[in-house]
Design a protein around this motif. Sequence first.
Motif, PDB file in Angstrom:
ATOM      1  N   GLY A 191      23.094 -73.223 -10.562  1.00 56.14           N
ATOM      2  CA  GLY A 191      23.267 -74.467 -11.312  1.00 56.14           C
ATOM      3  C   GLY A 191      21.903 -74.992 -11.984  1.00 56.14           C
ATOM      4  N   THR A 192      20.818 -75.140 -11.219  1.00 53.25           N
ATOM      5  CA  THR A 192      19.512 -75.305 -11.858  1.00 53.25           C
ATOM      6  C   THR A 192      18.644 -74.029 -11.947  1.00 53.25           C
ATOM      7  OG1 THR A 192      18.623 -75.985  -9.804  1.00 53.25           O
ATOM      8  CG2 THR A 192      19.428 -77.684 -11.253  1.00 53.25           C
ATOM      9  N   ARG A 193      18.875 -73.071 -11.051  1.00 50.10           N
ATOM     10  CA  ARG A 193      17.790 -71.919 -11.049  1.00 50.10           C
ATOM     11  C   ARG A 193      18.620 -70.618 -11.232  1.00 50.10           C
ATOM     12  NH1 ARG A 193      15.636 -72.566  -5.252  1.00 50.10           N
ATOM     13  NH2 ARG A 193      17.943 -72.488  -4.803  1.00 50.10           N
ATOM     14  N   CYS A 194      17.813 -69.490 -11.535  1.00 52.39           N
ATOM     15  CA  CYS A 194      18.645 -68.263 -11.751  1.00 52.39           C
ATOM     16  C   CYS A 194      17.776 -67.409 -10.779  1.00 52.39           C
ATOM     17  CB  CYS A 194      18.956 -67.921 -13.203  1.00 52.39           C
ATOM     18  SG  CYS A 194      17.212 -67.250 -13.779  1.00 52.39           S
ATOM     19  N   LEU A 195      18.899 -66.325 -10.337  1.00 54.94           N
ATOM     20  CA  LEU A 195      18.096 -65.313  -9.304  1.00 54.94           C
ATOM     21  C   LEU A 195      17.947 -64.071 -10.263  1.00 54.94           C
ATOM     22  CD1 LEU A 195      19.963 -64.492  -6.132  1.00 54.94           C
ATOM     23  CD2 LEU A 195      18.743 -62.777  -7.141  1.00 54.94           C
ATOM     24  N   LEU A 196      16.804 -63.618  -9.884  1.00 58.31           N
ATOM     25  CA  LEU A 196      16.340 -62.317 -10.620  1.00 58.31           C
ATOM     26  C   LEU A 196      15.510 -61.554  -9.509  1.00 58.31           C
ATOM     27  CD1 LEU A 196      14.389 -63.834 -13.788  1.00 58.31           C
ATOM     28  CD2 LEU A 196      16.572 -62.889 -13.894  1.00 58.31           C
ATOM     29  N   ALA A 197      15.989 -59.983  -9.821  1.00 57.57           N
ATOM     30  CA  ALA A 197      15.386 -59.347  -8.528  1.00 57.57           C
ATOM     31  C   ALA A 197      14.490 -58.173  -9.233  1.00 57.57           C
ATOM     32  CB  ALA A 197      16.682 -58.849  -7.776  1.00 57.57           C
ATOM     33  N   ARG A 198      13.810 -57.123  -8.512  1.00 58.53           N
ATOM     34  CA  ARG A 198      13.393 -55.738  -8.969  1.00 58.53           C
ATOM     35  C   ARG A 198      13.528 -54.774  -7.910  1.00 58.53           C
ATOM     36  NH1 ARG A 198       8.798 -54.644 -10.737  1.00 58.53           N
ATOM     37  NH2 ARG A 198       8.225 -53.452  -9.318  1.00 58.53           N
ATOM     38  N   GLN A 199      13.924 -53.653  -8.561  1.00 59.15           N
ATOM     39  CA  GLN A 199      13.697 -52.360  -7.699  1.00 59.15           C
ATOM     40  C   GLN A 199      12.264 -51.803  -7.900  1.00 59.15           C
ATOM     41  OE1 GLN A 199      16.799 -49.733  -9.221  1.00 59.15           O
ATOM     42  NE2 GLN A 199      18.154 -51.251  -9.109  1.00 59.15           N
ATOM     43  N   SER A 200      11.909 -50.998  -6.841  1.00 57.16           N
ATOM     44  CA  SER A 200      10.469 -50.316  -6.789  1.00 57.16           C
ATOM     45  C   SER A 200      10.268 -49.427  -7.877  1.00 57.16           C
ATOM     46  CB  SER A 200      10.319 -49.778  -5.489  1.00 57.16           C
ATOM     47  OG  SER A 200      11.284 -48.830  -5.485  1.00 57.16           O
ATOM     48  N   SER A 201      11.463 -48.936  -8.619  1.00 57.17           N
ATOM     49  CA  SER A 201      11.328 -48.133  -9.703  1.00 57.17           C
ATOM     50  C   SER A 201      10.889 -48.719 -11.128  1.00 57.17           C
ATOM     51  CB  SER A 201      12.525 -47.314 -10.104  1.00 57.17           C
ATOM     52  OG  SER A 201      13.659 -48.129 -10.098  1.00 57.17           O
ATOM     53  N   PHE A 202      11.143 -50.553 -11.013  1.00 61.35           N
ATOM     54  CA  PHE A 202      10.865 -51.161 -12.306  1.00 61.35           C
ATOM     55  C   PHE A 202       9.578 -51.002 -12.590  1.00 61.35           C
ATOM     56  CE2 PHE A 202      14.637 -54.515 -12.157  1.00 61.35           C
ATOM     57  CZ  PHE A 202      15.767 -53.335 -11.991  1.00 61.35           C
ATOM     58  N   PRO A 203       9.019 -51.145 -14.087  1.00 58.58           N
ATOM     59  CA  PRO A 203       7.593 -51.375 -14.178  1.00 58.58           C
ATOM     60  C   PRO A 203       7.037 -52.745 -13.539  1.00 58.58           C
ATOM     61  CG  PRO A 203       8.932 -51.191 -16.233  1.00 58.58           C
ATOM     62  CD  PRO A 203       9.770 -51.200 -15.231  1.00 58.58           C
ATOM     63  N   LYS A 204       5.752 -52.530 -13.058  1.00 62.32           N
ATOM     64  CA  LYS A 204       5.245 -53.654 -12.277  1.00 62.32           C
ATOM     65  C   LYS A 204       5.463 -54.923 -13.138  1.00 62.32           C
ATOM     66  CE  LYS A 204       3.323 -50.906  -9.108  1.00 62.32           C
ATOM     67  NZ  LYS A 204       3.989 -50.646  -8.027  1.00 62.32           N
ATOM     68  N   GLY A 205       5.877 -55.859 -11.995  1.00 63.02           N
ATOM     69  CA  GLY A 205       6.029 -57.318 -12.465  1.00 63.02           C
ATOM     70  C   GLY A 205       7.111 -57.792 -13.219  1.00 63.02           C
ATOM     71  N   MET A 206       8.192 -56.558 -13.700  1.00 64.19           N
ATOM     72  CA  MET A 206       9.316 -56.967 -14.262  1.00 64.19           C
ATOM     73  C   MET A 206      10.532 -57.269 -13.346  1.00 64.19           C
ATOM     74  SD  MET A 206      11.427 -54.916 -17.132  1.00 64.19           S
ATOM     75  CE  MET A 206      12.823 -54.194 -15.978  1.00 64.19           C
ATOM     76  N   TYR A 207      11.144 -58.481 -13.697  1.00 63.51           N
ATOM     77  CA  TYR A 207      12.404 -58.879 -12.846  1.00 63.51           C
ATOM     78  C   TYR A 207      13.421 -58.838 -13.775  1.00 63.51           C
ATOM     79  CZ  TYR A 207       9.737 -60.432  -8.831  1.00 63.51           C
ATOM     80  OH  TYR A 207       9.359 -60.437  -7.491  1.00 63.51           O
ATOM     81  N   SER A 208      14.757 -58.421 -13.213  1.00 63.59           N
ATOM     82  CA  SER A 208      15.960 -58.529 -14.139  1.00 63.59           C
ATOM     83  C   SER A 208      16.889 -59.020 -13.410  1.00 63.59           C
ATOM     84  CB  SER A 208      16.186 -57.000 -14.314  1.00 63.59           C
ATOM     85  OG  SER A 208      17.214 -57.022 -15.441  1.00 63.59           O
ATOM     86  N   ALA A 209      18.162 -59.234 -14.029  1.00 64.18           N
ATOM     87  CA  ALA A 209      19.611 -59.505 -13.347  1.00 64.18           C
ATOM     88  C   ALA A 209      20.011 -58.592 -12.501  1.00 64.18           C
ATOM     89  CB  ALA A 209      20.567 -59.919 -14.475  1.00 64.18           C
ATOM     90  N   LEU A 210      20.951 -58.865 -11.695  1.00 66.82           N
ATOM     91  CA  LEU A 210      21.270 -57.656 -10.613  1.00 66.82           C
ATOM     92  C   LEU A 210      22.365 -56.739 -11.153  1.00 66.82           C
ATOM     93  CD1 LEU A 210      22.261 -60.221  -7.613  1.00 66.82           C
ATOM     94  CD2 LEU A 210      20.276 -58.747  -7.824  1.00 66.82           C
ATOM     95  N   ALA A 211      22.148 -55.428 -10.965  1.00 68.00           N
ATOM     96  CA  ALA A 211      23.111 -54.476 -11.705  1.00 68.00           C
ATOM     97  C   ALA A 211      23.450 -53.449 -10.532  1.00 68.00           C
ATOM     98  CB  ALA A 211      22.164 -53.664 -12.875  1.00 68.00           C
ATOM     99  N   GLY A 212      24.880 -53.002 -10.858  1.00 70.71           N
ATOM    100  CA  GLY A 212      25.358 -52.004 -10.033  1.00 70.71           C
ATOM    101  C   GLY A 212      26.353 -51.336 -10.634  1.00 70.71           C
ATOM    102  N   PHE A 213      26.660 -50.167 -10.245  1.00 72.34           N
ATOM    103  CA  PHE A 213      27.696 -49.295 -10.646  1.00 72.34           C
ATOM    104  C   PHE A 213      29.132 -49.603 -10.155  1.00 72.34           C
ATOM    105  CE2 PHE A 213      23.991 -46.466 -10.919  1.00 72.34           C
ATOM    106  CZ  PHE A 213      24.184 -45.694 -12.316  1.00 72.34           C
TER     107      PHE A 213
END
Length: 307
Positions: free
Chosen positions: A164-186
Motif C-alpha cells: 500500500g505504501t512500500r514495494c518489495l524488491l529483491a536480488r539474486q546473487s547472480s544479479f549485478p551488484k546493488g541491483m534489486y528487481s521485482a520477484l520473478a519465477g517460472f
Amino acid sequence: MSLYCGITRRRKSFWCCRLLSTYVTKTRYLSELKEDDDACKKAQQTGAFYLFHNLAPLLQKSEHQYLAPQHSLLASLQKPEMETELKGSFIGLRKALFQLNVKDASLLSTAQALLRWHDAHQFCSRSGQPTKKNVAGSKRVCPSNKIIYYPQMTPVVITLVSDGTRCLLARQSSFPKGMYSALAGFCDIGESLEEAVRREVAEEVGLEVERLQYSASQHWPFPNGALMIACHATVKPGQTEIQMNLRELEAAAWFSHDEVATALRKDNPSYQQQNGAFPFWLPPKLAIAHQLIKEWVEKPTCSILPA
Ligand SMILES: NC(=O)c1ccc[n+]([C@@H]2O[C@H](COP(=O)([O-])OP(=O)(O)OC[C@H]3O[C@@H](n4cnc5c(N)ncnc54)[C@H](O)[C@@H]3O)[C@@H](O)[C@H]2O)c1
Ligand SMILES: [Mg+2]
C-alpha cells in the motif's frame, strides 16, 4: 498495399470491398510466409537479414550504443572476413541488449530465441530421426512420422508486491551488484497466471498475495527466451514480514516510495562500491521490471483494487 476481402454470410452471399490496414496486410503476409515455402524463398531474395554467429549478432559500435545493420543475401564468408567486410563484430546479446534501440533489441531477441530453439530441436524426440526446418523457420517436421514441432516459449511471472505504501524488491546473487528487481519465477505446468504469482511470492518471500492486477508482458531473451508476464500485487494487511528463501534470493526488503523514485531517476547507475557498499539501483528501461516499478512510482495505488 490494399487487399479486397470476400465475406460470405449464410443464405445471402455478397462481396464487400474493404481496404485492409497496413498492419493487417503485413500480418497476413507474414503468416503466408510461414506456411508457403515458395513465397518465403521469393521474399528472401529481396529481404533484409541480421547476421548471427554462435547466437551472437553482428553489431557495429557507435559512441555509447550498438547499431544492428541489416544485410541482403550475402556470399558465404568466414567469420573474420565477414566482420572486416561489414565493419562490425559478433557480440553477445547479453552485453549489447541495453545499448540497442528498442526495435533492434526486440527483433534480435526474437531471432536469437528462434535460432536457439532450432539448434536444440534438431532431432525428433519420438523417432530419434533428424527433423527438417521449413524455409521460414517457423516449424520443424520429422520426415518419418510427420510430427510437427513449433517454437516454444517459457512463461515467467514477474510481480511487484506492494503493501500500500512500500514495494518489495529483491536480488539474486547472480544479479549485478546493488541491483534489486521485482520477484520473478517460472510458471509450473498446469498453473494459471494467478496461481503462479501466488506460489512464487509465497516461495520466495513467504508472503500471501491478496490481490493482483495484470500490467503487461514482454519477450525476454535470457536465459533461453521467456514470456515475462508482469503483475502488481498487494499482500494481506498487517502481513508484511518477509521470510526470505535463501536458496533463491540473496536479499529482499520493503522500499519506500521516495527511495524507489530516487533510484528510478538515476539514468546511469553507479556500479562502483561507495563506502564499502554498492549503491541501490533498478533494472534498465528495456526490462519489464523497470516498467512495473515506474508504474508503481507514478501511481502507488495501481495495485490496490476494490475487493
Ligand atoms: N525482464 C525482466 O525485467 C526480468 C526481471 C527479473 C527476472 N527476469 C527473468 O526471469 C527469469 C525467472 O526468474 P528466476 O530465475 O527468479 O526464476 P525462479 O524463481 O523460478 O527460479 C529459478 C529456478 O527455478 C527452476 N525452474 C523451474 N522451471 C524452470 C524453467 N522452465 N527453466 C529454468 N528453470 C526452471 C530451476 O531450478 C531454477 O534454478 C530469469 O531467467 C530472469 O532472466 C526478467
Ligand atoms: Mg525467482
